[in-house]
Design an enzyme around this catalytic site. Structure first.
Site, mmCIF file in Angstrom:
data_model
loop_
_atom_site.group_PDB
_atom_site.id
_atom_site.type_symbol
_atom_site.label_atom_id
_atom_site.label_comp_id
_atom_site.label_asym_id
_atom_site.label_seq_id
_atom_site.Cartn_x
_atom_site.Cartn_y
_atom_site.Cartn_z
ATOM 1 N N GLU A 1 -11.507 9.540 -1.928
ATOM 2 C CA GLU A 1 -10.206 9.280 -2.551
ATOM 3 C C GLU A 1 -10.380 9.096 -4.052
ATOM 4 O OE1 GLU A 1 -8.800 5.729 -0.640
ATOM 5 O OE2 GLU A 1 -10.512 4.541 -1.267
ATOM 6 N N ASP B 1 -7.982 -0.130 -9.772
ATOM 7 C CA ASP B 1 -7.696 1.308 -9.855
ATOM 8 C C ASP B 1 -7.396 1.771 -11.281
ATOM 9 O OD1 ASP B 1 -7.832 1.200 -7.034
ATOM 10 O OD2 ASP B 1 -5.689 0.802 -6.896
#
Length: 553
Positions: free
Chosen positions: A232, A58
């Site tokens: 997302e 991430d």
């Protein structure tokens, strides 16, 4: 004062129990040598992917002048939110952890893949901002912001953004205003499993609180009629009068991807690009050699000379489509075509080598963060920020003194109520050798000190010194799905023992040196249970020293 025999016996028993409640061990060094399974031989002027090898998922990046800063998810590892610095986008050095004080966050009772999700780093008017989600954290914290004037820290205590639910928030600065985009459940009842939405809300920079209510700007994904899942990881950027929204779509497994939308107005409507996804590996032959998989969750950064690049997560599985080391951070250039960005055309593989960004050359990092490398920590100085433990320690359990790392036992691994006396470093290669020298004399059956290779609280391997039926022994335990099994043991007479773990994809070998003799304890051990596919979750293996006291009656 006179004591009865019964009272004296009770006091002695309490004293023995107190002594058995803790134990300490000294570790004299920690060495690591890793080799990538995939062939990657960069030519002059090229760099190697991934740029951050191992458990660095991430990624979020920002540029301030000629400097680049990057942050990754850290879940319940502490210290957390690793901060990286580079001036060429390919050579990275960890400069700190944004969460490095126990009062900032409480991971008590949290499992390994809870905690800190998908942070975003930005900079505005001399201040650095990190916004992130703390999943299942203690207290009312859900999404919070921390700030600093120096990215190396110190970072502030978290400020909870009230009313901001969901996950994956990021901050976008535009013409004096701040905006948050994030993922949450859609309005009303979800139409299908994995149905999510992207929301936009204005942020008050003075209070770090929302201004107004979150507004849906993408519902479902690129093709709502096809029931896309898990939109997302949103990020906004502005270019040539358009607001571009890039998001991950398809879930974090093999169907992971990156998609793009744009709008003339920040509030929308956002229309998907003519070609989506702009990054994925899901359509490639799963039997291809040395695959890169699960590519997505990207963020763009523009260099000082106007070029665009994307950092994103992906994985490098060993045969069987498994990976123990977690998700890496990769880098690719962004090409703009007819007003739309493209990271990698569908059908093309993520390259392991490619030309470096057109930025000033930077000296190699020590140790490097990618490629083949080795290092030794002699414990002759404070631990580097690369060392991490599990959950938030309220009292110190280790110290560095006289060329050794000294650990005092805490809660045993697997006990979510406390913090284990474990501190380690990421396994960054599937092919890796880790060793240490432990100086330890167990006093009770069940006590142990040695190396742990940990995927989570229910999946780990322990190699070290313990006491079995009253005899000091070198032992090898595996804990799979929370069940511990003794795989091998051998008597040992020396208190000072070298421990060696060899990881080779899904197989491993364990040896030890005692009395000047190197001996194999167990070879060809199946450690696929340390893979994300079997252990589940979002993290990667961390290997390091561990001490455990005997269980008290």
């Amino acid at each position: 004062m006179k004591y009865s025999i019964t009272l004296l016996t009770a006091l002695c028993s309490l004293s023995v129990a107190a002594q058995a409640a803790t134990t300490s061990a000294r570790f004299e060094h920690y060495s690591y040598a890793g080799k990538a399974l995939e062939p990657a031989s960069p030519k002059p002027g090229e760099f190697v992917n991934p740029i951050l090898a191992g458990y660095f998922p991430d990624p979020s990046v920002t540029r301030v002048g000629d400097d680049y800063y990057l942050v990754n998810s850290s879940f319940t590892n502490f210290p957390g939110l690793p901060l990286m610095h580079s001036r060429d986008l390919v050579t990275w050095t960890q400069i700190g952890n944004a969460l490095d004080r126990p009062e900032q966050v409480d991971f008590s009772g949290r499992r390994g893949s809870q905690g800190i999700y998908a942070p975003d780093i930005s900079h505005h008017d001399g201040v650095y901002y990190i916004i992130t989600t703390c999943a299942a954290c203690v207290g009312e914290v859900n999404n919070f912001i921390i700030t600093a004037t120096n990215p190396a820290g110190p970072w502030s205590k978290p400020v909870t953004v009230k009313g901001l639910n969901g996950i994956d928030p990021s901050i976008f600065w535009d013409e004096g205003k701040a905006w948050i985009v994030h993922n949450d459940a859609p309005q009303g009842t979800p139409r299908y499993d994995g149905h999510r939405a992207i929301y936009l809300t204005e942020l008050d920079p003075a209070t770090l609180q929302l201004k107004g209510k979150p507004q849906v700007i993408v519902d479902g994904g690129v093709k709502p009629a096809a029931n896309p899942i898990w939109i997302e990881g949103p990020h906004l950027l502005k270019k040539d009068g358009y607001y571009y929204l890039i998001c991950a779509e398809g879930g974090t497994g093999d169907n992971h991807s990156e998609v793009v939308f744009r709008s003339r107005d920040i509030r929308g409507p956002y229309l998907p690009g003519p070609v989506n996804p702009i990054l994925t590996q899901r359509d490639l032959d799963p039997k291809r050699p040395n695959p890169v998989t699960t590519a997505g969750h990207a963020k763009f950064v523009q260099t000082q000379n106007g070029d665009w690049w994307a950092v994103f997560l992906a994985t490098r599985p060993y045969p069987g489509n498994m990976y123990n080391i977690g998700r890496d951070t990769f880098l690719l250039p962004v090409q703009w075509r007819d007003g739309w960005p493209m990271i990698l055309e569908q059908g093309k593989t993520v390259p392991y080598t490619l030309p470096k960004p057109k930025l000033p050359a930077q000296a190699a990092a020590t140790p490097p963060m990618n490629g083949n490398f080795s290092y030794v920590d002699e414990f002759d100085r404070p631990l580097s920020p690369a060392w991490i433990g599990v959950r938030t320690p309220r009292t110190p359990f280790y110290k560095v003194e006289q060329g050794a790392l000294v650990l005092t036992s805490g809660q045993p691994l697997g006990d979510l109520a406390g913090v284990p006396a474990f501190i380690g470093r990421r396994q960054q290669h599937h092919d890796a050798i880790v060793s240490t020298v432990v100086n330890y004399a167990p006093r009770h059956d069940g006590e142990r000190a040695g190396l742990v290779a940990m995927q989570n609280d229910a999946a780990y391997v322990f190699l070290g010194v313990s006491q079995l039926q009253g005899k000091p022994s070198v032992v090898l335990y595996k804990t799979e799905a929370g069940k511990e099994t003794l795989l091998a043991s051998a008597p040992v007479s020396d208190a000072r023992v070298e421990l060696i773990m060899e990881m080779h994809g899904g197989r491993s070998a364990y040896s030890y040196r005692s009395g000047g003799q190197l001996r194999s304890l167990q070879s060809d051990v199946d450690v696929t249970f340390l893979s994300t596919q079997k252990a589940k979750g979002f993290v990667g293996v961390v290997i390091g020293p561990y001490v455990q006291a005997a269980a008290t009656p």
